[in-house]
Write an enzyme that holds these catalytic residues in place. Structure first.
Site, PDB file in Angstrom:
ATOM      1  CG  HIS A   1       3.939   6.719  -4.923  1.00 56.52           C
ATOM      2  ND1 HIS A   1       3.252   7.835  -5.366  1.00 56.52           N
ATOM      3  CD2 HIS A   1       4.416   6.114  -6.037  1.00 56.52           C
ATOM      4  CE1 HIS A   1       3.319   7.893  -6.693  1.00 56.52           C
ATOM      5  NE2 HIS A   1       4.015   6.861  -7.111  1.00 56.52           N
TER       6      HIS A   1
ATOM      7  CD  GLU B   1       5.509   5.828 -10.196  1.00 55.01           C
ATOM      8  OE1 GLU B   1       4.766   6.722  -9.750  1.00 55.01           O
ATOM      9  OE2 GLU B   1       5.462   5.440 -11.382  1.00 55.01           O
TER      10      GLU B   1
ATOM     11  CB  CYS C   1       2.268  14.157  -2.800  1.00 56.18           C
ATOM     12  SG  CYS C   1       1.766  12.441  -2.610  1.00 56.18           S
TER      13      CYS C   1
END
EC number: 3.5.3.23
Length: 446
Positions: free
Chosen positions: A249, A174, A370
């Protein structure tokens, strides 16, 4: 050599919408089927970039990917002219059209993992695009990510852009959302910190409700291909209970920069051993680790997830002090706001808190962290980035006008079936490549 951490934020794409595609991402699921405002989303992100650039931080821009992805829809069996493909998908499988239309590439923390030249075996900056194989709408991103990174960071004397790891659950990757770097100074060798949710070939705790998207095997493979010093590479497992609470995450529960780790007390499995290892490893490279651990009694995991306290940017000023960049939701949560006031008033390294309205991104589960990919560059490497992607007054004005011209101010799920949305997006992206001077970046331009 002098080096600076640059943040490359993703421009929000014209198809920004709320389709609830990300199981495990609480905000994404909670806002499914609501109407989005792509114009507001793009401008909110752009204003953050501009304000940070005005404060003296190195700020770059990464362009959106082409959406809807006709390549994906054709691969899935929909045929005919472009408008026919969209119409068939909308009628037969609207969930697949939603996946093909997602603007999720805006969250560039998932674009790649980046290791600076001071850490790598060959003295180049290394990029590994994330395969994002846990979600269809994100698994289609890595080819375009690699093309974009190869365009911006094109000089092979300075940069190495790898292929993504094979897209299998055992190598679920990720990107930088599960990676950070500690150092005495950006230009000196540092400690790279990889956080994973589960291991494919090792027994250990795993979440029960939501999937662990990052594997130990993927993190180790990225470190090895980047040629990192094993003695300066640390791996940690994220606590599976917080994954089940919506921490999909690590950057939803922890953020690090230079010599500081800002984290929740429940972020990691065997946390004290991790702190001790990071401290000893960083000490060998000339810096003392500062761990700012937020107790659960002050900010619960649920409050951390809903406010995105830890999905913040931790930035270093020239004087060595640090500033925390948070979404406005942190000020709307009384416990989080009180903690931030106490933090900034204390004697620790974080002296200021900057608050941004990123509501459109936040409703899809993406805060300040993000939206950015951190890339440490020395002076020669920065000079090698020749595209027009560094934020300044001129670029801001051009992009603001571009958004105003091309973006809709409302996009509901049913609007994804509108074939003119594809034409609008392509027209916008074609003009954007000229603004950013990145050449024929998109498939439709080739």
């Amino acid at each position: 050599m002098n080096a600076q951490e640059a943040n490359f934020d993703g421009l929000v794409g014209p198809t920004h919408n709320y389709a609830g595609l990300s199981f495990g991402n609480v905000a994404s699921l909670n806002n499914e089927k609501s109407a989005a405002n792509p114009k507001a989303a793009a401008k909110q992100g752009l204003r953050k970039m501009k304000q940070l650039a005005d404060l003296g931080f190195a700020q770059g821009v990464l362009p959106p990917q082409e959406r809807p992805s006709l390549r994906l829809l054709r691969e899935l069996g929909f045929s005919g002219k472009d408008a026919d493909v969209i119409a068939k998908a909308a009628k037969q499988a609207p969930e697949l059209l939603a996946a093909a239309s997602s603007a999720s590439a805006m969250w560039t923390a998932n674009a790649a993992t980046v290791s600076p030249s001071a850490d790598t075996g060959d003295g180049r900056v290394h990029f590994t695009p994330a395969n994002l194989c846990s979600k269809l709408h994100r698994a289609i991103e890595h080819d375009a990510t690699r093309r974009t990174l190869s365009t911006l960071f094109a000089d092979p004397a300075h940069f190495a852009v790898h292929e993504a790891l094979t897209g299998t659950p055992a190598l679920g990757d990720e990107g930088a959302a599960n990676h950070t770097r500690f150092c005495a100074e950006y230009g000196k060798p540092g400690v790279e910190f990889f956080v994973y949710g589960r291991a494919e070939y090792r027994r250990g705790p795993e979440p029960k409700r939501f999937p662990a998207r990052q594997t130990f095997e993927a993190s180790r493979a990225v470190a090895q291909r980047h040629g990192l010093d094993e003695t300066a590479t640390v791996y940690a497992q994220q606590d599976p209970d917080v994954i089940d609470a919506g921490v999909f995450h690590n950057d939803v529960i922890s953020v690090g920069n230079r010599d500081t780790l800002f984290t929740h007390e429940r972020a990691f499995v065997n946390k004290q051993a991790i702190y001790d290892t990071l401290t000893a490893t960083l000490d060998a490279r000339g810096a003392r680790l500062n761990v700012i651990e937020v107790p659960d009694a002050a900010v619960s995991v649920n409050d951390a997830v809903t406010s995105y306290l830890f999905n913040s940017q931790l930035l270093s000023r020239a004087d060595g002090s640090q500033v925390l960049v948070v979404p406005q939701e942190c000020r709307e949560n009384a416990k989080v706001a009180a903690y931030l006031d106490e933090l900034a008033a204390g004697n620790g390294p974080i002296r200021d808190v900057l608050v941004f309205d990123l509501r459109e991104s936040m409703k899809n589960g993406g805060g300040p962290a993000c939206l950015r990919l951190r890339v440490v560059l020395n002076d020669a490497e920065r000079a090698a980035v020749t595209s027009n992607v560094w934020m300044n007054d001129t670029l801001f004005a051009s992009l603001d006008a571009w958004i105003e011209k091309h973006y809709r101010d409302r996009l509901a799920p049913e609007d994804l079936a509108d074939p003119t949305l594809l034409d609008e997006s392509r027209t916008a992206l074609d003009e954007l490549t000229q603004i950013l001077r990145v050449g024929s970046l998109y498939d439709f331009q080739r």
